[in-house]
Design a protein around this motif. Sequence first.
Motif, short mmCIF file in Angstrom:
data_model
loop_
_atom_site.label_atom_id
_atom_site.label_comp_id
_atom_site.label_asym_id
_atom_site.label_seq_id
_atom_site.Cartn_x
_atom_site.Cartn_y
_atom_site.Cartn_z
N ALA A 34 0.83 -1.20 0.00
CA ALA A 34 0.00 0.00 0.00
C ALA A 34 0.86 1.26 0.00
O ALA A 34 0.56 2.24 -0.69
N ALA A 35 1.95 1.23 0.75
CA ALA A 35 2.85 2.39 0.79
C ALA A 35 3.51 2.60 -0.57
O ALA A 35 3.61 3.74 -1.05
N LEU A 36 3.96 1.52 -1.20
CA LEU A 36 4.60 1.63 -2.51
C LEU A 36 3.63 2.14 -3.58
O LEU A 36 4.03 2.85 -4.51
N CYS A 37 2.36 1.77 -3.43
CA CYS A 37 1.34 2.17 -4.41
C CYS A 37 0.74 3.53 -4.07
O CYS A 37 -0.11 4.03 -4.82
N LEU A 42 -5.60 1.98 2.13
CA LEU A 42 -5.25 0.56 2.24
C LEU A 42 -4.18 0.34 3.31
O LEU A 42 -4.23 -0.64 4.05
N ALA A 43 -3.23 1.26 3.39
CA ALA A 43 -2.19 1.15 4.41
C ALA A 43 -2.80 1.24 5.80
O ALA A 43 -2.44 0.48 6.70
N LEU A 44 -3.73 2.17 5.99
CA LEU A 44 -4.38 2.32 7.29
C LEU A 44 -5.17 1.07 7.66
O LEU A 44 -5.13 0.62 8.80
N ASP A 45 -5.87 0.51 6.69
CA ASP A 45 -6.61 -0.74 6.95
C ASP A 45 -5.65 -1.86 7.35
O ASP A 45 -5.94 -2.63 8.27
N ALA A 46 -4.52 -1.94 6.67
CA ALA A 46 -3.54 -2.99 6.99
C ALA A 46 -2.92 -2.77 8.37
O ALA A 46 -2.69 -3.72 9.11
N VAL A 47 -2.68 -1.51 8.73
CA VAL A 47 -2.13 -1.21 10.06
C VAL A 47 -3.15 -1.58 11.14
O VAL A 47 -2.79 -2.14 12.17
N THR A 48 -4.42 -1.29 10.89
CA THR A 48 -5.47 -1.66 11.84
C THR A 48 -5.54 -3.17 12.00
O THR A 48 -5.64 -3.69 13.12
N SER A 49 -5.45 -3.88 10.90
CA SER A 49 -5.44 -5.35 10.94
C SER A 49 -4.24 -5.86 11.71
O SER A 49 -4.35 -6.78 12.54
#
Length: 71
Positions: A34-37, A42-49
């Motif tokens: 997500a960061a690369l893109c 999406l990055a925030l969702d992944a961090v929450t997960s």
Amino acid sequence: MTTTHEIIESDTRATRLTALEAQVCQAREEIQVAALCGEPTLALDAVTSLATLLQHTLQELALLAEETSPR
């Protein structure tokens, strides 16, 4: 994306910890992608997960420590 084992109540502690480890690695990869893109949502969702998975991992480790501590 990798496939991970869904954790169920009858799993052994080792199986649950192994599954959590795989899920944490997957969430970390999702953050990197997500960061690369340039996708902050999406990055925030992944961090929450990731935070939720780490919380579950800590709970499992606390239960393991409780089970294995001398009484």
